[in-house]
Scaffold this active site. Structure first.
Site, PDB file in Angstrom:
ATOM      1  N   LYS A  65      -0.883 -75.058 -19.416  1.00 60.00           N
ATOM      2  CA  LYS A  65      -1.921 -75.479 -20.368  1.00 60.00           C
ATOM      3  C   LYS A  65      -2.971 -76.398 -19.724  1.00 60.00           C
ATOM      4  CE  LYS A  65       1.033 -74.990 -24.477  1.00 60.00           C
ATOM      5  NZ  LYS A  65       1.533 -75.634 -25.728  1.00 60.00           N
ATOM      6  N   TYR A  95      -2.500 -67.845 -31.205  1.00 61.72           N
ATOM      7  CA  TYR A  95      -1.704 -68.770 -32.028  1.00 61.72           C
ATOM      8  C   TYR A  95      -1.796 -68.438 -33.515  1.00 61.72           C
ATOM      9  CZ  TYR A  95      -0.485 -71.953 -28.185  1.00 61.72           C
ATOM     10  OH  TYR A  95       0.043 -72.519 -27.047  1.00 61.72           O
ATOM     11  N   ASN A 113       1.423 -80.386 -24.037  1.00 62.94           N
ATOM     12  CA  ASN A 113       2.793 -80.372 -23.503  1.00 62.94           C
ATOM     13  C   ASN A 113       2.958 -79.392 -22.342  1.00 62.94           C
ATOM     14  OD1 ASN A 113       2.676 -78.046 -24.976  1.00 62.94           O
ATOM     15  ND2 ASN A 113       4.321 -78.563 -26.393  1.00 62.94           N
ATOM     16  N   HIS A 136       3.383 -73.194 -22.241  1.00 62.23           N
ATOM     17  CA  HIS A 136       3.795 -72.318 -23.343  1.00 62.23           C
ATOM     18  C   HIS A 136       4.845 -71.354 -22.810  1.00 62.23           C
ATOM     19  CE1 HIS A 136       3.660 -69.360 -26.604  1.00 62.23           C
ATOM     20  NE2 HIS A 136       3.720 -68.459 -25.636  1.00 62.23           N
ATOM     21  N   GLU A 189       2.792 -60.998 -26.404  1.00 61.68           N
ATOM     22  CA  GLU A 189       1.969 -61.991 -25.709  1.00 61.68           C
ATOM     23  C   GLU A 189       1.532 -61.491 -24.331  1.00 61.68           C
ATOM     24  OE1 GLU A 189       3.958 -65.801 -28.055  1.00 61.68           O
ATOM     25  OE2 GLU A 189       4.287 -65.605 -25.910  1.00 61.68           O
TER      26      GLU A 189
HETATM   27  P1  IDP Z   1       6.608 -74.309 -28.568  1.00 61.45           P
HETATM   28  O1  IDP Z   1       5.387 -74.340 -27.695  1.00 61.45           O
HETATM   29  O2  IDP Z   1       7.677 -75.243 -28.060  1.00 61.45           O
HETATM   30  O3  IDP Z   1       7.147 -72.915 -28.825  1.00 61.45           O
HETATM   31  P2  IDP Z   1       5.514 -74.246 -31.278  1.00 61.45           P
HETATM   32  O4  IDP Z   1       6.198 -74.809 -32.487  1.00 61.45           O
HETATM   33  O5  IDP Z   1       5.488 -72.753 -31.140  1.00 61.45           O
HETATM   34  O6  IDP Z   1       6.195 -74.933 -29.989  1.00 61.45           O
HETATM   35  O7  IDP Z   1       4.052 -74.816 -31.288  1.00 61.45           O
HETATM   36  C1  IDP Z   1       3.046 -74.260 -30.459  1.00 61.45           C
HETATM   37  C2  IDP Z   1       2.264 -75.389 -29.821  1.00 61.45           C
HETATM   38  O8  IDP Z   1       1.577 -76.116 -30.840  1.00 61.45           O
HETATM   39  C3  IDP Z   1       3.103 -76.458 -29.112  1.00 61.45           C
HETATM   40  O9  IDP Z   1       3.494 -76.106 -27.795  1.00 61.45           O
HETATM   41  C4  IDP Z   1       2.159 -77.636 -29.111  1.00 61.45           C
HETATM   42  O10 IDP Z   1       1.151 -77.506 -28.102  1.00 61.45           O
HETATM   43  C5  IDP Z   1       1.511 -77.498 -30.480  1.00 61.45           C
HETATM   44  N1  IDP Z   1       2.222 -78.263 -31.514  1.00 61.45           N
HETATM   45  C6  IDP Z   1       3.422 -77.969 -32.082  1.00 61.45           C
HETATM   46  N2  IDP Z   1       3.780 -78.887 -32.999  1.00 61.45           N
HETATM   47  C7  IDP Z   1       2.763 -79.789 -33.015  1.00 61.45           C
HETATM   48  C8  IDP Z   1       2.524 -80.994 -33.777  1.00 61.45           C
HETATM   49  O11 IDP Z   1       3.331 -81.420 -34.617  1.00 61.45           O
HETATM   50  N3  IDP Z   1       1.355 -81.656 -33.493  1.00 61.45           N
HETATM   51  C9  IDP Z   1       0.439 -81.219 -32.581  1.00 61.45           C
HETATM   52  N4  IDP Z   1       0.628 -80.088 -31.873  1.00 61.45           N
HETATM   53  C10 IDP Z   1       1.769 -79.392 -32.067  1.00 61.45           C
HETATM   54 MG    MG Z   2       6.221 -71.355 -29.823  1.00 60.24          MG
END
Ligand code: IDP
Ligand code: MG
Length: 140
Positions: free
Chosen positions: A11, A51, A114, A117, A128
């Site tokens: 990312k 997304y 974070n 992905h 994807e």
């Molecule tokens: P993942 O990446 O661990 O699969 P997902 O729930 O699929 O997590 O969420 C996709 C992305 O959305 C996350 O990697 C993160 O960048 C963002 N995200 C998820 N939850 C939050 C939140 O509570 N606040 C802000 N961004 C979030």
């Molecule tokens: Mg996810």
């Protein structure tokens, strides 16, 4: 166990800090092989499409802004049980909850920024991968 494929994104927070190699090294050391890779700047349309499953979530707009804020590296990873293997080395979504030795524990800045992905199922991995790669770009 079957050799399968998963989809990964390094990312913008990670590319900005020049961590493409460091993240890829951790993926490779976890037993995953990079069989396709390209650096792109995602368009807003691509981010919203990719997304789309999160469209109703409160963080959707900010997430799309973040994902288009700089270059990303999209990758296809191959290995035994690739989806789960990648999820294990990525660590929890929120780096505060991620285990030691995971990519997110090592490098993530926040729950949003974070660093990586990873697909969450074989079915979504295929969707994807097809979203970003044509078959001739994947060389196993
Ligand atoms: P993942 O990446 O661990 O699969 P997902 O729930 O699929 O997590 O969420 C996709 C992305 O959305 C996350 O990697 C993160 O960048 C963002 N995200 C998820 N939850 C939050 C939140 O509570 N606040 C802000 N961004 C979030
Ligand atoms: Mg996810």
């Amino acid at each position: 166990m079957a050799v399968t494929r998963t989809f990964s994104i390094i990312k913008p927070d990670a590319t900005r800090r020049n961590l493409t190699g460091a993240v890829t090294k951790m993926l490779e050391e976890a037993g995953l092989r990079v069989v396709a890779s390209k650096r792109i700047h995602m368009t807003r349309d691509q981010a919203e499409g990719f997304y789309g499953v999160h469209r109703e979530r409160p963080f959707f707009n900010d997430l799309c802004t973040f994902m288009t804020s700089g270059p990303v590296v999209v990758q296809v990873l191959e290995g035994e049980n690739a989806v789960q293997r990648n999820r294990d080395i990525m660590g929890a979504t929120n780096p505060a909850n991620a285990d030691e030795g995971t990519i997110r524990k090592s490098y993530a800045e926040s729950i949003e920024a974070n660093s990586v992905h990873g697909s969450d199922s074989d079915e979504n991995a295929k969707i994807e991968i097809d979203f970003f790669f044509s078959p001739d770009e994947i060389v196993g």
